[in-house]
Design an enzyme around this catalytic site. Structure first.
Site, PDB file in Angstrom:
ATOM      1  N   GLU A  45     -24.771 -12.273   0.143  1.00  0.00           N
ATOM      2  CA  GLU A  45     -25.276 -11.156   0.951  1.00  0.00           C
ATOM      3  C   GLU A  45     -26.514 -10.538   0.305  1.00  0.00           C
ATOM      4  OE1 GLU A  45     -23.507  -6.993   2.880  1.00  0.00           O
ATOM      5  OE2 GLU A  45     -22.664  -7.795   1.026  1.00  0.00           O
ATOM      6  N   LYS A 118     -23.669  -7.362  10.718  1.00  0.00           N
ATOM      7  CA  LYS A 118     -22.464  -6.841  10.070  1.00  0.00           C
ATOM      8  C   LYS A 118     -21.877  -5.686  10.861  1.00  0.00           C
ATOM      9  CE  LYS A 118     -21.056  -5.305   5.407  1.00  0.00           C
ATOM     10  NZ  LYS A 118     -21.588  -5.131   4.034  1.00  0.00           N
ATOM     11  N   CYS A 155     -19.344  -9.740   4.119  1.00  0.00           N
ATOM     12  CA  CYS A 155     -18.778  -8.899   3.065  1.00  0.00           C
ATOM     13  C   CYS A 155     -17.657  -7.967   3.540  1.00  0.00           C
ATOM     14  CB  CYS A 155     -19.883  -8.124   2.360  1.00  0.00           C
ATOM     15  SG  CYS A 155     -19.383  -7.482   0.728  1.00  0.00           S
TER      16      CYS A 155
END
Length: 298
Positions: A45, A118, A155
């Site tokens: 990331e 995300k 993540c």
């Protein structure tokens, strides 16, 4: 299914203050993985620089770039030159004051196959991501590539079974997590060990519950806090597991490096037939899952 397995490359990298040096390191890692036979490569990331979310600094927005943009163009060239599908990460500038933490997927011909923004954005000490990133709006939809349907998440998404489930329900063949996670250096060894085990366990659970292989590629190394705090010790320990949670590649260590792991594309079909969790879901009884909390006591 023409190809019965992926050769999955993980490029475990560290933060660089210089974006050019950071991207050059990723490019070198991709080429190394391709040289070892990788046809699919996963990067960490926010690999284009330091993990800047330890502080809230408006000038950091100057780092953001459009998608498509310089990073996707460069990764696209590498993808075409190496014949790999690449899953990378970009601090996306979408509009003035509107930015996302975006995973980008470059296909083997160099084209931008798709993106994932995300969805779950943390706001914890050392991880002030809500200051920088607007929650994604792409939904939990796999990216179609020449190598199949990739369920790309990022993540913090890895702690949420709903995200993995919705990717699986949309036909993802594998779950892929570009990641930046570590410990506060002030945590003792036992606490850090518990955190790492929790991180691995929850993702292996996603693999089992959905009958899918899964890979996480993490940052590695200590990154100081620009404001003078303790900084973050990123774990590394990137790993790959199969659809029963079995280790296909044991968690790596705390150094930079490249690993290539064969991942079966047939195994999910075999596992779902014999362990039919996915089939046996009582979807008629799960309506309350869309609620924040159940206030009734019945």
């Amino acid at each position: 299914m023409a190809n019965h397995q992926w050769q999955l490359g993980l490029v475990q990298g560290t933060g660089h203050d210089d974006p050019e040096a950071a991207l050059a390191a990723m490019e070198s890692g991709i080429r190394e993985a391709a040289g070892q036979g990788a046809d699919l490569v996963l990067l960490p990331e926010l690999h284009n620089g330091p993990y800047f979310c330890q502080t809230e600094d408006p000038t950091v927005f100057d780092r953001a770039e459009p998608v498509p943009g310089p990073t996707t163009q460069r990764l696209g060239r590498v993808a075409a030159e190496t014949g790999t599908v690449i899953v990378g990460s970009v601090f996306e500038h979408r509009a003035p004051g509107l930015a996302h933490n975006t995973a980008v997927v470059l296909d083997r011909d160099g084209s931008l196959a798709g993106t994932y923004r995300k969805m779950h954005i943390p706001d914890d000490p050392g991880y002030y991501e809500k200051f920088y990133f607007t929650p994604g709006d792409t939904g939990f939809r796999p990216v179609e590539t020449s190598l199949g349907r990739l369920g790309v998440l990022v993540c913090w998404d890895q702690w949420f079974p709903e995200a993995a489930r919705l990717m699986a329900m949309a036909g993802a063949e594998i779950l892929l997590y570009p990641t930046a996670i570590g410990s506060d250096p002030r945590d003792d060894a036992a606490e850090q060990a518990r955190q790492i085990e929790a991180w691995q366990t929850v993702q292996r659970g996603h693999a089992v519950a959905n009958g899918l292989p899964l890979a996480a590629c993490n940052r590695v190394g200590h990154e100081p806090d620009p404001a003078g705090g303790p900084g973050i010790d990123f774990w590394g320990r990137s790993f790959v597991c199969g659809p029963q949670g079995e280790w296909l590649e044991q968690p790596g260590g705390s150094s930079t490096g490249v690993r290539v792991v064969p991942v079966s594309r047939r195994r999910s079909e075999e596992v779902r037939r014999m362990w039919p969790f996915f089939r046996d879901r009582r979807v008629d009884a799960y309506a309350d899952l869309v609620k924040r909390w159940r206030d009734d006591t019945v």
